[in-house]
Design a protein around this motif. Structure first.
Motif, mmCIF file in Angstrom:
data_model
loop_
_atom_site.group_PDB
_atom_site.id
_atom_site.type_symbol
_atom_site.label_atom_id
_atom_site.label_comp_id
_atom_site.label_asym_id
_atom_site.label_seq_id
_atom_site.Cartn_x
_atom_site.Cartn_y
_atom_site.Cartn_z
ATOM 1 N N LEU A 158 0.725 -1.210 0.113
ATOM 2 C CA LEU A 158 0.081 0.577 0.019
ATOM 3 C C LEU A 158 1.162 1.612 -0.485
ATOM 4 O O LEU A 158 1.667 1.087 0.561
ATOM 5 C CB LEU A 158 -0.873 -0.255 0.988
ATOM 6 C CG LEU A 158 -2.226 1.601 0.983
ATOM 7 C CD1 LEU A 158 -3.022 1.409 0.475
ATOM 8 C CD2 LEU A 158 -2.463 0.957 2.812
ATOM 9 N N VAL A 159 0.349 1.994 -0.980
ATOM 10 C CA VAL A 159 1.002 3.434 -0.682
ATOM 11 C C VAL A 159 0.018 4.579 -0.746
ATOM 12 O O VAL A 159 -0.435 4.471 -0.821
ATOM 13 C CB VAL A 159 1.737 3.996 -2.427
ATOM 14 C CG1 VAL A 159 2.586 5.152 -2.358
ATOM 15 C CG2 VAL A 159 3.215 2.526 -2.803
ATOM 16 N N ARG A 160 0.676 5.619 0.321
ATOM 17 C CA ARG A 160 -0.156 6.543 1.030
ATOM 18 C C ARG A 160 0.041 7.670 0.229
ATOM 19 O O ARG A 160 1.215 8.496 0.332
ATOM 20 C CB ARG A 160 -1.108 6.389 2.877
ATOM 21 C CG ARG A 160 -1.714 5.252 2.808
ATOM 22 C CD ARG A 160 -1.297 5.052 4.029
ATOM 23 N NE ARG A 160 -2.653 5.773 4.803
ATOM 24 C CZ ARG A 160 -2.823 7.026 5.589
ATOM 25 N NH1 ARG A 160 -1.476 7.025 5.553
ATOM 26 N NH2 ARG A 160 -3.716 7.831 5.323
ATOM 27 N N ILE A 161 -0.721 8.361 -0.373
ATOM 28 C CA ILE A 161 -0.653 10.032 -0.728
ATOM 29 C C ILE A 161 -1.749 10.584 -0.267
ATOM 30 O O ILE A 161 -3.058 10.455 -0.776
ATOM 31 C CB ILE A 161 -0.405 9.562 -2.501
ATOM 32 C CG1 ILE A 161 0.773 8.738 -2.899
ATOM 33 C CG2 ILE A 161 -0.012 11.004 -2.976
ATOM 34 C CD1 ILE A 161 1.195 8.537 -4.579
ATOM 35 N N ASP A 192 3.354 7.948 3.059
ATOM 36 C CA ASP A 192 4.364 7.826 2.327
ATOM 37 C C ASP A 192 4.580 8.778 1.233
ATOM 38 O O ASP A 192 5.874 9.487 1.528
ATOM 39 C CB ASP A 192 4.075 6.562 1.232
ATOM 40 C CG ASP A 192 3.647 5.340 2.062
ATOM 41 O OD1 ASP A 192 4.808 4.536 2.581
ATOM 42 O OD2 ASP A 192 2.032 4.850 1.946
ATOM 43 N N ALA A 193 3.821 9.819 1.231
ATOM 44 C CA ALA A 193 4.447 10.938 -0.132
ATOM 45 C C ALA A 193 2.962 12.198 0.669
ATOM 46 O O ALA A 193 1.672 11.768 0.141
ATOM 47 C CB ALA A 193 4.434 11.285 -1.576
ATOM 48 N N SER A 212 10.125 1.270 -0.597
ATOM 49 C CA SER A 212 9.930 -0.450 -0.869
ATOM 50 C C SER A 212 10.283 -0.539 -2.578
ATOM 51 O O SER A 212 9.621 0.874 -3.049
ATOM 52 C CB SER A 212 8.597 -0.583 -0.125
ATOM 53 O OG SER A 212 7.317 0.159 -1.134
ATOM 54 N N LEU A 213 9.962 -1.189 -2.926
ATOM 55 C CA LEU A 213 9.632 -1.421 -4.959
ATOM 56 C C LEU A 213 8.306 -1.059 -4.444
ATOM 57 O O LEU A 213 9.015 -0.233 -6.155
ATOM 58 C CB LEU A 213 9.782 -3.134 -4.624
ATOM 59 C CG LEU A 213 9.798 -3.047 -6.263
ATOM 60 C CD1 LEU A 213 11.407 -3.051 -7.085
ATOM 61 C CD2 LEU A 213 9.734 -4.638 -6.329
ATOM 62 N N ALA A 214 7.327 -0.857 -4.329
ATOM 63 C CA ALA A 214 5.777 -1.200 -4.665
ATOM 64 C C ALA A 214 6.224 0.538 -4.739
ATOM 65 O O ALA A 214 5.703 1.374 -5.724
ATOM 66 C CB ALA A 214 4.833 -1.115 -3.640
#
Length: 297
Positions: free
Chosen positions: A95-98, A142-143, A283-285
């Motif tokens: 999971l990537v949270r933006i 994350d960003a 992370s790679l994701a």
């Protein structure tokens, strides 16, 4: 287990399977003498002979066969787990949270991410639509995505859009009733749709620039909103003039619902950037998301 012990066991197994020091040395990329020394060292440490050697052949002893029966499945299991880890790298997940504004999400993020998410179905992206400048570390994002001049300190910034422009627009009916402004200063006599800034709560001063000259105008009018989509709709309905992102206003300009004015006073400015802490171990994701969003212009 010490690393050297594991290496010695791998060397022994190679000799036992190949039934030859020469073939095993070629397989392992080492010399025959070095391999022979490794096996003798292992036998000395265990206190038993593992291989029966003759001038023509090499074969496991009873103790060697017993060790092979234990060692071979264990090493195969290690290889399988290493392979599974490699497969996870080939099929990244997570999971990537933006945190982002609505405009950036619609015009930049969604178009860029659709291909990535089709290729990597185990990557999930959470977009939190918030026009305020949140603390991405404290809020565990994350960003973040913001305009270039709004970037926080100690952050890595990645450009994800070209330069942007604002558009001053109004409905054809509005201009028939009120005339067309010729300069930014003329806007003080017009009915304008104000935008309340989410970061400070104040009203946004409309910013114009031409030939190196900057002009900020504090406008007045019948309506104040805190969402550009609502300002766009209000302008289309003839309530007043709106100052919007060019791409947001473009469809309504193209079909005649809105008319653009003072275009020569709307120069490009720094576009959207993705930013994240410089201390972050991506992370790679996350790295794939960054690469997908990176502006190629």
């Amino acid at each position: 287990m010490e690393r050297q012990n594991l290496s010695d066991l791998v060397a022994f197994l190679a000799v036992a399977e190949e039934r030859s020091f020469t073939k095993a040395a070629a397989k392992l990329g080492t010399s025959q003498s070095s391999l022979s020394h490794t096996v003798r060292r292992l036998e000395a440490r265990l206190g038993v002979r593992l291989l029966a050697r003759s001038t023509r052949s090499v074969s496991p002893t009873a103790a060697g066969e017993e060790l092979i029966a234990t060692l071979k499945p264990a090493l195969q299991d290690i290889d399988a787990k290493i392979g599974a880890i490699g497969e996870q790298r080939e099929k990244p997940a997570g999971l990537v949270r933006i945190t982002t504004s609505r405009d950036a999400a619609q015009t930049v993020l969604l178009p860029a991410l659709v291909g990535l998410m089709a290729e990597y179905p185990d990557i999930h992206v959470e977009l939190d639509l918030d026009a305020t400048l949140v603390d991405i570390v404290a809020d565990r994002f994350d960003a973040g995505v913001r305009l270039g001049e709004q970037l926080a300190n100690e952050m890595i910034a990645v450009r994800i859009s070209p330069d942007l422009r604002q558009a001053l627009v109004g409905s054809p009916e509005y201009f028939k009733r009120n005339g067309i402004p010729q300069t930014p200063q003329d806007l003080t006599a017009h009915r304008c749709i104000n935008l309340r800034l989410p970061t400070r709560g104040g009203l946004y001063a409309w910013e114009f620039s031409r030939g190196g000259r900057d002009v900020n105008v504090r406008v007045e009018g019948p309506m104040v909103v805190n969402d550009s989509i609502v300002a766009l709709d209000a302008a289309v309905r003839g309530i007043g003039l709106a100052f919007l992102m060019e791409e947001m206003a473009a469809p309504a300009i193209a079909d005649g619902r809105l008319v653009r004015v003072l275009e020569d006073w709307c120069e490009p400015f720094a576009g959207y950037h993705l930013y994240y802490p410089s201390r972050r171990q991506p992370s790679l994701a996350f790295s794939l998301v960054v690469d997908a969003l990176r502006h190629q212009g």
